[in-house]
Scaffold this active site. Structure first.
Site, short mmCIF file in Angstrom:
data_model
loop_
_atom_site.label_atom_id
_atom_site.label_comp_id
_atom_site.label_asym_id
_atom_site.label_seq_id
_atom_site.Cartn_x
_atom_site.Cartn_y
_atom_site.Cartn_z
N LEU A 160 8.16 -18.73 -13.01
CA LEU A 160 8.04 -18.71 -14.58
C LEU A 160 6.95 -17.48 -15.05
O LEU A 160 7.45 -16.83 -16.01
CB LEU A 160 7.49 -20.10 -14.98
CG LEU A 160 7.37 -20.16 -16.46
CD1 LEU A 160 8.88 -20.62 -16.93
CD2 LEU A 160 6.74 -21.72 -16.72
N LEU B 107 8.12 -27.12 -16.19
CA LEU B 107 6.88 -27.77 -15.11
C LEU B 107 6.45 -26.50 -14.35
O LEU B 107 7.32 -25.62 -13.58
CB LEU B 107 7.42 -28.58 -14.03
CG LEU B 107 8.11 -29.88 -14.67
CD1 LEU B 107 8.40 -31.18 -13.60
CD2 LEU B 107 7.16 -30.63 -15.85
N CYS C 221 -0.30 4.51 0.16
CA CYS C 221 -1.24 5.75 0.78
C CYS C 221 -1.06 5.81 2.13
O CYS C 221 -1.23 6.68 2.78
CB CYS C 221 -2.52 5.66 0.10
SG CYS C 221 -2.87 5.89 -1.63
N GLU D 246 0.97 16.94 2.04
CA GLU D 246 2.52 16.87 1.59
C GLU D 246 3.41 16.94 2.85
O GLU D 246 4.71 16.19 2.85
CB GLU D 246 2.95 17.84 0.50
CG GLU D 246 2.16 17.47 -0.57
CD GLU D 246 2.41 18.49 -1.72
OE1 GLU D 246 3.33 18.30 -2.49
OE2 GLU D 246 1.84 19.55 -1.93
N CYS E 43 0.93 -1.15 -0.13
CA CYS E 43 0.16 -0.09 -0.04
C CYS E 43 0.99 1.30 0.10
O CYS E 43 1.94 1.23 0.69
CB CYS E 43 -0.83 -0.16 1.30
SG CYS E 43 -2.12 1.51 1.41
#
Length: 1251
Positions: free
Chosen positions: A197, A190, A79, A1182, A77
């Protein structure tokens, strides 16, 4: 979910977040509590959080707090800061979730003497009401479909085959069938968990025509325990392995389970819960040969592998020789055998990673030693290391030389020297951190040495002396604790009218939709007829001439409609310095050269790889700030402020220090990558763009310029976006133009969704910064003069760099008054993707330099940093260096309360006492003040407008210019308007239209204008003749009456904005409308042997003035702090010397997880006055970012304690980020002195610093 192949789900029952609960039917308690506990902001990660907690509850209906934390360890997360998410999960715990005071079982809130309540005054600590929660009823959950159970138990299973366009998926029915398939398709992988993969196909472009998936074969899914050991099938998941080993450890004597316990220790932090549920033991062993956390332990524990292939009998082979020679295709047929051992044998696993959980090891090790019975004479010794070579590496020669030696300090010294000679990491090795990894090789060996000595002492204390008491703390890694804390906000006035929601912790307007997965983001929008997908073609050179572009092979591929290049741009391709499609030359790696439009994203992506571009390199290639300074390469002229006479003041000070601070960049890592849906209209060259942006006006402007049409032909729609943090201010304009040009050329809708790797490469992030300072000060800590220079790495185009530099310079004092002060700033032009806006807008980088030189002054004066900070802090109404008057009283209050209520001085004494008793672990505390300016120095950026419609049923529609990024803008707007129009909060619809500039304080400005608009409309309602006669009537009656009297039910509002200004010629101005103040105190513990740190506690005091919604504001403060903490500690962008960004995925770039947040987290919103803003509120989104630097300087404090004890220089610079590598190499000791060092002129490093 992104790793699970669809074909593997045959016979499975799938429950999605919508299946858990829906707003269309009923929501599940997990969804409700996550929403009401304010555990969602942008909402993009919320479905994943719901599924993690839901899965835990299906298996453990009454979980412990530790299980909650463990379940969330694999979720990211950006936020919230995780605390409210964990808290929502803890509401399902049976045991008390209150913070227990030192294990007493009492809550700290209930203490009569010195309690937080008594000391902090009348404050509220609950942001939600638990009585509202639905109870969890496990009996109401869906059962597994019986028909699928019968299918799984069918004894006559047959081979299952899925045939795709390019690949075939085969699921064998029996082991013999599997062996037959493998013989027929020897190169076919496999697939079990697909955790290796899947990413290789997605990110490394691997292709396989055939996949074999032996899911469900009983021969690979079993555990068999005997007196000699345990055999485990290769198909067992890591989660199943963990459960099996826990059971065995609980049943068998401790001396027989040493290998199992070593494995369990590493399993706890290996990946996250979701990966451990999918990844298999066999797959992990063979697909992670070089950095597996299990392989070194299995090798050291003498594990064996039982192999089988067609025509051959099963055979056990020793683990390590098989590991370095065999293909993983064969190994996955096998079984793993782990032996048990008795006394005089020790097995341990050790690891160090960038992040405590869910991160690949930088170096790991498995070590075992067997002694002659009753002695400390080495009989057998094995040391295996991971992440130091292409596979697990054995220090076999060192081990042979040590046979017969005593387990003592001389043996350790020889072992360190010999192992460094035997295990060689080349200076240009992939992954970098060469000296750090060399140090870790012997640091981990030393930890093993201590653990074994401790074990010998416990077996025979008389014969074997214990390790020194001061070394004890080096034995254990940092524990993973469930975070706890308190959020303190002022209580709502009891006399406030009940219909007035302002000041209440109202849930985010979209929270329930977030948690049910029904909030619509760009890529959730349904496919449109004839829609095309866009894939970018990006430059692979930093600075080169484009010789040719060959698109013929791409156009020949199926599904490809067109390839768009610069030639297809009908308007400006270079607008205001921003280039949409590279033309003639490229100026950074990652610059968009072209884009492929195809019927599916897979087709577009495949075709993009086939576009052939021929380059001719151009010199110079400028990557770093130092290179830019050398070539005098800048984007803009210098910005400067100055007060007093700096040069004269330097002549009359006691001391002068000079230094440099490097601050590296940061990736936004918003959860929703840049996403655009461009819809061309049939007439008048109109186009509609649905996108996530913080600045729709700019998108409109750039798209219109690219298409050469009037701006009124371009409409931008922005409902919400899954995080932004500044990354969606400027970049969506360029990406919007790229997609619009494609839509214009093809005449079809274009869906442009960037992959995470492309997003990180193309959009860049926070500006790296180089700060140089010269400080003159008196011996009592008073700073008389400061000359500071800032250089930021702006990248290749202007973007927001000029404004970032302006902000850095204007905010460069932070909280300190220096009578003779000069600050200069400049943006360097380099051949990197253009860095852009980021939360804090330069303040988090620039102000670290300020705190660094304050700390250096304190060191030179032999004073505590907090004392020097207080000495130099603003104390009365003053003027800034650019001549703006402000009152620092809230700053002083936050500082004082933070010192007092965090018990700073008491805890500092306790940390000093801890440091005296512990040599290899140190604790540090730091407190930082903050003076953060809100707004923009250009007045017209601060304007806002709104339109309000009232409908006859009493509902209200508000159109405004703010963008919902997760900060709760719409929610606060609704709260404000509910008061203004006396309407219930549920009766609102909030709609976003393009009608304002990007606003950094959007909540304050939009609330202000919308409140005024609604107040005007309410006055008109009350002025109605009918309503005058019915002053206490219902709202809906007022509306009906006003309509009958032909009174307009619509109103517009306009706020001219704060009249800010800045004259750069004079270096003065009224640059900002107001300030946000704060202080934060953090305490850390550092492991000097590895560089790891643990954040023990953080206290934040933030000047919120009056909070419109304390739950949202607390969320913003906490989320910003955790993001800042990541920026200053573990988030590290790595670039090649050629300008290639290596860090392009969650594997390579580590943001904080739930295990990184403070174990104790206390946040207090401090009340003050802000008369120029709506309801005296302040914008907090901010400011909290910088407070994360308290962790950086707490680490600095701990490292300083270690260096003092070792007799090293007291003054040093800890640049940002303070990664484990940086911390370890700064904690110089005998081990760092032992490692070989290479001449930098003899090799090219794998990565470089760009600041």
């Amino acid at each position: 979910a992104c790793l699970v192949p669809i074909c593997s789900l045959y016979g499975a029952a799938v429950t999605t977040v919508e299946g858990v609960g829906s707003i269309k039917t009923r929501i599940h308690p997990v969804q409700e509590r996550l929403a009401k506990c304010h555990g969602t902001q942008c909402g993009f990660c919320s479905p994943g959080m719901v599924m993690s907690i839901y899965t835990l509850l299906r298996n453990h209906p009454e979980p412990t707090p530790e299980q909650i934390t463990k379940a969330l360890g694999g979720n990211l997360c950006r936020c919230t800061g995780y605390r409210p998410i964990v808290e929502s999960g803890k509401t399902f715990c049976v045991e008390s979730t209150v913070c227990e005071l030192k294990g007493s079982g009492k809550c700290c809130m209930d203490q009569e003497d010195g309690s937080l309540v008594n000391r902090w005054g009348k404050m509220c600590t609950k942001l939600y009401d638990e009585d509202e929660f639905q109870p969890l009823d496990p009996s109401q959950e869906p059962i597994f479909p019986p028909e699928l159970i019968r299918m799984a138990e069918d004894p006559n299973k047959r081979r299952l085959t899925f045939q795709g366009e390019r690949t075939t998926w085969i699921t064998p029915a029996t082991l013999n069938d599997l062996l037959e398939l493998k013989a027929n398709f020897p190169k076919a992988p496999l697939v079990m968990g697909n955790t290796e993969l899947g990413p290789s196909i997605k990110f490394k472009n691997e292709f396989h025509p055939v996949f074999i998936s032996p899911l469900g074969l009983p021969e690979l899914h079993f555990v068999n325990t005997t007196d000699d050991g345990v055999t485990i099938g290769a198909g067992y998941s890591l989660a199943q392995l963990n459960d099996a080993l826990h059971f065995i450890v609980s049943e068998q004597p401790k001396e027989k389970t040493k290998t199992y316990r070593a494995l369990l220790k590493n399993l706890r932090t290996l990946a996250g819960a979701q990966i451990r549920n999918m990844a298999t033991l066999g797959g992990h062993v063979v697909s992670r040969p070089h950095f597996s956390d299990l392989n070194p332990i299995l090798a050291a524990g003498n594990a064996a592998i039982n192999l089988i292939s067609k025509g051959k009998r099963p055979s056990f082979k020793h683990f390590f020789p098989v590991l370095i020679t065999i293909s993983y295709i064969v190994l996955l047929y096998g079984r793993l055998w782990m032996f048990s051992y008795l006394q005089w044998h020790f097995v341990f696993g050790l690891r160090m990673a960038q992040r405590q959980e869910n991160a690949f090891a930088i170096v790991n090790a498995g070590m075992s030693v067997k002694f002659e019975d009753g002695t400390n004479t080495i009989k057998e010794l094995q040391m295996f290391y991971g992440s130091v070579g292409p596979t697990t590496v054995s220090a076999s020669q060192t081990c042979k030389q040590l046979i017969g030696r005593q387990w003592d300090d001389q043996m350790l010294s020889d072992a360190c020297r010999w192992v460094l000679n035997e295990i060689y990491i080349p200076p240009a090795a992939e992954g970098g951190m060469v000296e750090y990894r060399r140090t870790l090789i012997i640091s981990l060996l030393f930890k093993f040495y201590l653990k074994v000595r401790r074990g010998l002492n416990q077996m025979d204390p008389q014969k074997f002396p214990d390790i020194p008491e001061k070394f004890m703390s080096a034995l254990e890694d940092f524990p993973i604790e469930t975070p706890q804390g308190i959020q303190m906000v002022q209580c709502v006035d009891p006399h406030q009218p009940p219909q007035d929601p302002v000041g209440h912790p109202v849930m985010h307007q979209s929270a329930i939709k977030h948690t049910t997965g029904e909030a619509v983001y760009i890529d959730d929008m349904p496919c449109i007829d004839q829609e095309l997908f866009l894939a970018p073609v990006t430059s692979t050179r930093a600075h080169a001439k484009i010789i040719s572009i060959d698109i013929s092979e791409a156009l020949a591929l199926p599904g490809v409609v067109d390839v768009i290049t610069a030639e297809d741009v009908p308007g400006d391709n270079n607008y205001q310095g921003e280039i949409f499609y590279a033309q003639n030359e490229v100026i950074c790696v990652g610059q968009i050269v072209g884009a492929v439009a195809a019927d599916t994203y897979a087709h577009a992506r495949e075709a993009a790889k086939k576009v052939k571009i021929a380059y001719e390199d151009i010199e110079p290639r400028i990557i770093t700030i130092e290179q830019a300074l050398e070539h005098n390469s800048f984007l803009f002229d210098e910005k400067k402020i100055e007060q007093g006479n700096v040069e004269q003041a330097f002549k009359y000070v006691d001391q002068i220090i000079e230094g440099e601070v490097h601050v590296e960049g940061q990736e936004h890592f918003y959860m929703e990558t840049s996403s655009i849906l461009a819809l061309p209209k049939e007439e008048d060259k109109e186009m509609v763009l649905h996108l996530g942006t913080q600045y729709p006006t700019r998108v409109q402007e750039y798209v219109a310029a690219a298409l050469n049409v009037p701006r009124n032909r371009i409409a931008c729609r922005m409902k919400r976006t899954g995080g932004a943090f500044g990354g969606k201010v400027a970049k969506p304009a360029v990406l919007g133009a790229v997609s619009a040009v494609a839509a214009n050329k093809t005449g079809r809708p274009i869906r442009f969704i960037l992959e995470r790797g492309d997003d990180m490469l193309i959009t860049a992030g926070r500006h790296p910064l180089l700060g140089k300072y010269k400080i003159g000060f008196m011996n009592n800590g008073v700073i008389k003069a400061a000359d500071v220079e800032y250089y930021v790495n702006g990248g290749c185009t202007p973007d927001e760099s000029e404004m970032v530099v302006e902000f850095i310079v204007l905010k460069s004092e932070n909280a300190y008054y220096i009578p003779n002060f000069r600050c200069r700033g400049r943006a360097c032009k380099t051949n990197l993707p253009s860095n852009t806006a980021f939360r804090g807008f330069g303040f988090p980088q620039g102000t670290v330099v300020v705190e660094a030189y304050i700390t250096a002054v304190a060191s030179q004066c032999n004073l505590p940093p907090e004392e020097v900070k207080e000495i130099n802090m603003y104390k009365r109404i003053s003027k800034t260096a650019f001549k703006q008057t402000f009152n620092p009283e809230p700053l002083r209050r936050c500082w004082k309360e933070c010192l007092e209520k965090s018990s700073f001085y008491t805890r500092k004494l306790a940390a000093e006492e801890f440091n005296k008793k512990n040599y290899w672990k140190k604790r540090g505390l730091a407190i930082v003040p903050m003076k953060f300016c809100i707004g923009i120095p250009t007045a017209y950026y601060n304007q806002a407008a709104a339109l309000v419609h009232i409908y006859l049923d009493g509902s209200v529609l508000v159109t405004h210019g703010g963008c919902e990024l997760g900060q709760g803008l719409y929610t606060k707007m609704i709260q404000v308007r509910s008061v203004s129009v006396f309407s219930n909060i549920e009766e609102y619809a909030c709609y976003i239209q393009l009608n304002s500039f990007f606003l950094r304080n959007a909540i304050t400005l939009n609330a202000q204008v919308n409140c005024k608009t609604c107040d005007f409309r309410k006055a008109k309602m009350q002025g109605s003749e009918g309503n005058k006669k019915n002053p206490k009537g219902k709202w809906v009656d007022w509306i009906s009456k006003a309509f009958e009297e032909s009174i307009s039910l619509s109103a517009t509002g306009y706020f001219k904005g704060y009249q800010t200004n800045m004259d750069w010629e004079k270096g003065e101005g009224n640059a900002y409308p107001y300030y946000v103040y704060g202080a934060a105190c953090s305490e850390v513990e550092v492991d000097c042997l590895t560089g790891a740190h643990k954040l023990l506690r953080t206290d934040i005091f933030m000047d919120a003035a009056f909070s419109i919604n304390p739950a949202l504001d607390i969320g913003q403060v906490e989320g910003a702090f955790i993001q800042g903490m990541g920026f200053y500690t573990i988030e590290e962008l790595k670039y090649s010397p050629e300008g290639v960004l290596y860090s392009r995925s969650p594997d390579d770039y580590k943001i904080p997880t739930v295990t990184e947040i403070p174990e104790e987290f206390y946040v207090t919103l401090v009340r003050s006055q802000n008369p120029i803003a709506i309801y005296s509120s302040k914008g907090l989104g901010e400011a909290g970012m910088f407070l994360g630097s308290s962790v950086l300087f707490a680490i600095h404090d701990a490292v300083a304690a270690a260096r003092r004890e070792r007799g090293l220089a007291k003054t040093f610079v800890l640049s940002s980020p303070a990664t484990p590598e940086m911390v370890r190499v700064t904690c110089v000791d005998r081990f760092t002195d032992m490692i070989p060092r290479d001449d930098p002129s003899t090799f090219t490093p794998w990565s470089i610093r760009v600041s």
